[in-house]
Structure formats: C-alpha cells, structure tokens
Design a protein around this motif. Structure first.
Motif, PDB file in Angstrom:
ATOM      1  N   GLN A  75      -7.198 -12.480  -1.743  1.00  0.00           N
ATOM      2  CA  GLN A  75      -7.774 -11.209  -1.209  1.00  0.00           C
ATOM      3  C   GLN A  75      -6.854 -10.223  -0.654  1.00  0.00           C
ATOM      4  O   GLN A  75      -7.328  -8.766  -0.876  1.00  0.00           O
ATOM      5  N   GLN A  76      -6.109 -10.553   0.387  1.00  0.00           N
ATOM      6  CA  GLN A  76      -5.400  -9.524   0.942  1.00  0.00           C
ATOM      7  C   GLN A  76      -4.483  -8.802  -0.114  1.00  0.00           C
ATOM      8  O   GLN A  76      -4.113  -7.512  -0.125  1.00  0.00           O
ATOM      9  N   PRO A  86       0.791  -1.277  -0.075  1.00  0.00           N
ATOM     10  CA  PRO A  86      -0.075   0.106  -0.034  1.00  0.00           C
ATOM     11  C   PRO A  86       0.789   1.152  -0.046  1.00  0.00           C
ATOM     12  O   PRO A  86       0.546   2.170  -0.447  1.00  0.00           O
ATOM     13  N   SER A 127      -6.418  -6.525  -2.233  1.00  0.00           N
ATOM     14  CA  SER A 127      -6.604  -4.997  -1.254  1.00  0.00           C
ATOM     15  C   SER A 127      -5.717  -4.423  -0.917  1.00  0.00           C
ATOM     16  O   SER A 127      -5.607  -3.197  -1.029  1.00  0.00           O
ATOM     17  N   ALA A 128      -4.196  -5.021  -0.961  1.00  0.00           N
ATOM     18  CA  ALA A 128      -3.134  -4.406  -0.832  1.00  0.00           C
ATOM     19  C   ALA A 128      -2.721  -3.473  -1.841  1.00  0.00           C
ATOM     20  O   ALA A 128      -1.634  -2.589  -2.040  1.00  0.00           O
TER      21      ALA A 128
END
Length: 192
Positions: free
Chosen positions: A87-88, A66, A91-92
């Motif tokens: 998923q992580q 991020p 999202s990152a």
C-alpha cells in the motif's frame, strides 16, 4: 525499452539483468550506480521504466519515489509479501508491484503493462487537470458576472455579453477578462 535497475544486491541485480537480456535485445538495462541517487539517475538517463528488485522492502528507496513526480513508471519486485508495504509503495507512485515468483519471461510483459497503465494514468491525470482548470475558469467568470449583476444592476445575459465584448476588444480569453475585472473591483474595495 530503457530500464534503470535499482537493487543494492549486486548478485541479484546481475542475475536479473542476464534474464532480461535473454528476453530480447529490445531492453537496454542500466544498473543504478551504488552511490547515485535514484532521482539523479532518472533525470540523467531518462529511462522508460525503473525496475526495483529487492529481497526486503527498502524504506529509503520508497521515500525517494514521490520525488520522481510521476515519470517514469516504477515496477517493483519483492521477495516477501507485505500488504502494508505494498500500500505504501503504490501510494508512493509504484506502477506495478509483484512478488519475486514472476517468471523471467513474464517480466517483459509486466514491464510493458506497467508502461501502458502508467501512460493511461498520465492521460487521465492530464484530462482531470484540464477539466479542473476549466471549472476554475467557469467559477471566475460566474463570480465576475455576479459582481456585474449586483453592482451594475445587469441581468445575467447582459453581464456575460459585457465580459465577452471586453474579451474581444482586449483579445483575451473570457476567463482572463473576468479575473482582471474581479481584481479591479477588489482594488476598488468591493468584494467580488
């Protein structure tokens, strides 16, 4: 295409580099130095793609994504299938997530697609930000008109013309004049 290759396993990193070089001279591949931070190397090298290749999910690497703030696109290859980690990763900020079974010649296409999708997403994000800015300006203008209508007993067209004249006289944007007017009213103790 400039690629920053992030993988802590030197053997795997060198094998992937050799495979990519065979695909074409269009690739310029720089491995992430052992002690260097991903963020610092992205800033220093300004790669077109960050390629993350790892045998197992690396939470530290994921936590640093991020901070890249959306540039450049990140393509991740993993040896195992972990839907939760996928998923992580997305999202990152991972642009493209793949299992290790991607053929070497398909890796080039994967990276080109990741760059294309990344650029398209950046365009959409910029357009969204522009539209949100326009909506905020519209809300400011409408709020100023409401105050004028209430305090100066103007109709909506007259309030709008009042703000337009001020904008032309001051050579400012209508939204800026409306914001200035609201700030002045607030200073006078009136609620906008």
């Amino acid at each position: 295409m400039k690629i920053l290759l992030a993988d802590s396993n030197e053997v795997r990193r060198e094998a992937l580099t050799a495979q990519l070089i065979k695909l074409g001279a269009a690739f310029s591949i720089t491995p992430l130095a052992g002690e260097a931070s991903l963020m610092a190397e992205v800033e220093r090298l300004r790669p077109d793609v960050v390629l993350v290749d790892m045998a197992r999910p690396d939470r530290d690497m994921l936590d640093s994504l991020p901070a890249l703030n959306g540039a450049p696109p990140v393509v991740m290859f993993l040896d195992n299938d972990d839907p939760g980690f996928m998923q992580q990763a997305i999202s990152a900020g991972v642009s493209s997530y793949h299992g290790q079974d991607v053929a070497p010649d398909a890796a080039k296409l994967v990276m080109q697609l990741a760059v294309a999708f990344f650029q398209r997403n950046q365009e959409v994000a910029a357009k969204l930000q522009e539209v949100e800015g326009q909506a905020a300006q519209r809300r400011t203008i409408d709020a100023a008109k409401r105050v004028l209508m209430k305090e100066e007993r103007m109709g909506e067209p007259a309030a709008h013309r009042f703000l337009q004249r001020r904008a032309m006289d001051q050579q400012k944007r209508l939204a800026d004049v409306a914001a200035d007017y609201l700030a002045a009213q607030t200073c006078k103790g009136q609620k906008p």
